[in-house]
Design an enzyme around this catalytic site. Structure first.
Site, short mmCIF file in Angstrom:
data_model
loop_
_atom_site.label_atom_id
_atom_site.label_comp_id
_atom_site.label_asym_id
_atom_site.label_seq_id
_atom_site.Cartn_x
_atom_site.Cartn_y
_atom_site.Cartn_z
N LYS A 85 -11.18 6.08 13.21
CA LYS A 85 -11.18 4.92 14.32
C LYS A 85 -11.04 3.40 14.17
O LYS A 85 -10.16 2.69 14.28
CB LYS A 85 -11.70 5.37 15.55
CG LYS A 85 -13.10 5.19 15.54
CD LYS A 85 -13.75 5.53 16.94
CE LYS A 85 -15.17 5.54 17.02
NZ LYS A 85 -15.59 3.99 16.95
N ARG A 135 -22.83 14.53 13.16
CA ARG A 135 -23.44 13.45 12.22
C ARG A 135 -23.47 13.76 10.79
O ARG A 135 -23.80 13.05 9.89
CB ARG A 135 -24.53 13.20 12.89
CG ARG A 135 -24.64 12.69 14.18
CD ARG A 135 -23.80 11.55 14.46
NE ARG A 135 -22.65 12.13 15.12
CZ ARG A 135 -21.39 11.37 15.17
NH1 ARG A 135 -21.32 10.30 14.73
NH2 ARG A 135 -20.40 12.02 15.83
#
Length: 678
Positions: free
Chosen positions: A29, A614
């Site tokens: 993003k 993560r």
């Protein structure tokens, strides 16, 4: 320029109306945002000064700005705003403060400043009302949280009071009224005001809003699912009817409802902008397919407005390990020794490992185990030296010594230690100083305050300012550190710490910190003398210490050191690590007991999803059979989220008895040791 996949490319090029980029974890993003900024400047003719990109942390803003500067430069890019919401709000208020009745140089209260003011106001309120509730001041934390929530939800003190349903809510609302009145008198704002006041400014002054709308020709917002009501309104007001807006968000990573975040703001966009374009970024560039499959399967148990599923081209990857340990001690010991073993066998750096947990208390045993095995580690979110209350107190004295116009420093220490100068006295002083456009310090010397305040209050204020001025004169005459030490002795700060610390040991450690600061100040002065620095000794040294504080905060974000990273699941958002351990996968830990009682499992599941995503290469989830609580060992139940994982992708471990596997690992460890010394 980074190569974009088809959906990223479409998101960068789409400027025909408002756009929601639904960006899954690790889907690139930041590349979309930064390259869209470059596209707007280079291809769409929008100058940098007319573009604003907003995010939630200084670190994210710095990274975004650095990446944009690598893509576009020159006159057209100048003036670009890439900042946090709060920095944008501060910039607006610095230019428009007169409209809201503030004077230049307003102070910004941090959490400790605000807490101290609220506590003083509560004591005053009890006195005014003849309250016998000796525990009213114990409500400070609750009231501070309530005030923050009201401001985030744009609720005024009057509205809060009218909605109060019980004595504590009424007490909180009345404190809110007094708190706001006091802040205005002090020419001060708190952190939440940096968003709320620009919203109120734009709502009350259409011409000011029109000016900022003209200036903001395109707005980009990162992590939109984390916006609260006031941030949502700020975006809506700045964009207006133009629709020149791109927001990037992920409802599956909304984990901050406890601080006012509203993930439903993503869905609300479709109502506000019926022509909204939605582009989903589902290709993950971070994790293996097995990790993404586990993340998708867990989060599928939550309801969704927008459906998406992460996928990757990085291979299927290693099984996800689920490790049962007998106790918390065994859990932490196993992780510590396993990290050492994996580092030796695989030549892996310590910084490649992250240990994530639901609550900060879980790090205590981990620290002990890592220390005992001499494993370097870093705890994210730890308190920096300059953030400690005792250091901020003494630094405020030093700041006021060198700058009498520092109203924030004045307010912090005028009553530390207690000098019987109450909040009503300071409120009246602030009103007078604001009317005269002078500092609080200088206002104390004027005859006019004698008409506003009782003689005893005037005497106490002047005793304080005259004494501090005398300390300043000693510093100017060359006594420097001697004068500072005498100042600390004169206020008997050590006794103050003993009165306001939980134990004598804590007070002694806090006082030791003060002397470390003084030693650092002296060393800074001595270095300046060696360099023939012409600046005032104390003034120059204090300025350098303040700069060092800023640099330390910046360096806290430096992840280059080879240390195991310890952090809460909340703190891990936005980060990634090759090898991740999530510990305490138990009912009442993850999901947390309070969330179970409040039936808020969905946010806990999103927190689990954030933790899983993560991991880049390997993921291990650990839980305990028993855990010590309140001095007693209690039985623990495995987290319900473990049952939501794909069973076929899990490797369950408990009491490992396989001698061949142990022998194989031992040989690999020896080989790793040999390679280290070759």
């Amino acid at each position: 320029m980074t190569t974009l996949n088809p959906r990223q490319y479409k998101a960068v090029r789409y400027i025909d109306g408002p756009l929601l980029v639904l960006a899954g974890a690790g889907s690139g993003k930041t590349s979309v945002i930064t390259q869209k900024i470059a596209y707007l400047i280079e291809q769409c003719g929008i100058r940098g000064k007319n573009i604003a990109a907003l995010t939630f942390t200084n670190k994210a803003a710095r990274e975004m700005k650095e990446r944009v500067s690598g893509l576009v430069s020159g006159p057209a890019a100048r003036g670009l705003t890439v900042s946090t919401f709060h920095n944008l709000g501060l910039n607006i208020l610095r230019k428009e403060y007169r409209s809201l009745g503030y004077k230049s140089g307003f102070s910004i209260f941090d959490q400790q400043d605000a807490q101290s003011l609220i506590r003083d106001l509560l004591l005053q309120q009890m006195s005014d009302e003849g309250s016998s509730d000796s525990n009213a001041s114990d409500h400070t934390d609750h009231i501070q949280g309530a005030i923050s929530n009201w401001k985030n939800d744009t609720v005024s003190p009057e509205q809060a009071l009218s909605r109060a349903n019980d004595p504590l809510e009424e007490l909180s609302a009345k404190a809110f009224q007094r708190y706001q009145r006091a802040l205005k008198a002090y020419n001060a704002l708190d952190f939440d005001d940096l968003i709320l006041l620009p919203v109120q400014l734009f709502q009350q002054f259409p011409l000011v809003l029109e000016k900022w709308q003209r200036q903001t020709q395109y707005l980009l917002v990162d992590e939109y699912q984390d916006t609260n009501t006031s941030q949502y309104l700020l975006v809506q007001l700045l964009v207006g009817d133009s629709g020149k807006l791109t927001v990037v968000g992920d409802d599956d990573q909304s984990i901050y409802s406890w601080r006012g975040a509203r993930p439903e703001n993503l869905a609300q966009l479709q109502t506000d902008y019926p022509q909204l374009e939605v582009i989903k970024l589902e290709q993950n560039y971070r994790s293996t397919a097995r990790i993404l499959k586990a993340a998708n399967q867990v989060i599928d148990h939550n309801p969704h407005v927008f459906e998406k599923a992460l996928w990757c081209e990085l291979g299927y990857g290693d099984p996800i390990r689920v490790v049962r340990c007998n106790s918390e001690d065994a859990e932490c010991e196993r992780i510590a020794t396993e990290i050492l073993d994996r580092r030796l066998r695989g030549q892996i750096g310590f910084s490649d490992f992250a240990i994530l947990y639901r609550g900060n208390h879980q790090s205590r045993m981990l620290e002990l185990k890592l220390q005992s095995h001499q494993i370097p580690y870093h705890i994210s979110g730890g308190t920096s030296f300059f953030s400690r209350a005792e250091i901020k107190d003494i630094m405020a004295y030093l700041r006021l010594l060198i700058n009498r116009d520092d109203d924030n420093a004045f307010l912090r220490i005028v009553n530390v230690p207690r000098r019987k100068i109450g909040s009503s006295t300071l409120e009246a002083l602030g009103t007078y100083a604001g009317g005269r456009d002078i500092s609080l310090f200088d206002a104390c010397a004027e005859l006019g305050i004698e008409q506003l305040l009782p003689a005893a209050s005037v005497t106490r204020l002047r005793q304080f300012t005259e004494w501090l001025a005398s300390v300043g004169r000693r510093c100017d005459s060359g006594e420097g550190i001697t004068a500072v030490k005498a100042m600390i002795d004169a206020i008997d700060y050590e006794a103050w710490l003993h009165q306001n610390s939980s134990s004598a040991g804590v007070a002694e450690r806090r006082m030791a910190n003060v002397w470390i600061l003084v030693d650092s100040l002296q060393a800074t002065i001595e270095r300046s003398n060696e360099d023939d620095d012409d600046s005032n000794d104390i003034q120059g040294a204090v300025a350098k210490l303040l700069l060092r504080d800023l640099m330390e905060r910046k360096q806290e974000d430096d992840e280059s050191a080879d240390k195991v990273q310890l952090m809460t699941l909340h703190a891990s958002k936005g980060l990634e690590f090759p090898h991740v351990y999530i510990i305490g996968m138990e009912e009442e830990l993850l999901p947390h007991r309070a969330s179970i009682e409040e039936d808020n499992i969905e946010e806990e599941r999103r927190l689990c999803y954030v933790g899983i995503t993560r991991a880049k290469q390997t993921l291990a989830l650990t839980y305990c059979g028993k855990r010590k609580q309140y001095g007693q060992m209690i039985d623990c139940a495995p987290s319900r989220f473990l049952d939501e994982l794909p069973f076929e992708d899990l490797q369950w471990e408990g009491e490992e008895k396989d001698p061949d596997l142990n022998r194989e690992r031992a040989n690999e460890t020896l080989a790793g040791l040999k390679n280290l010394f070759d």
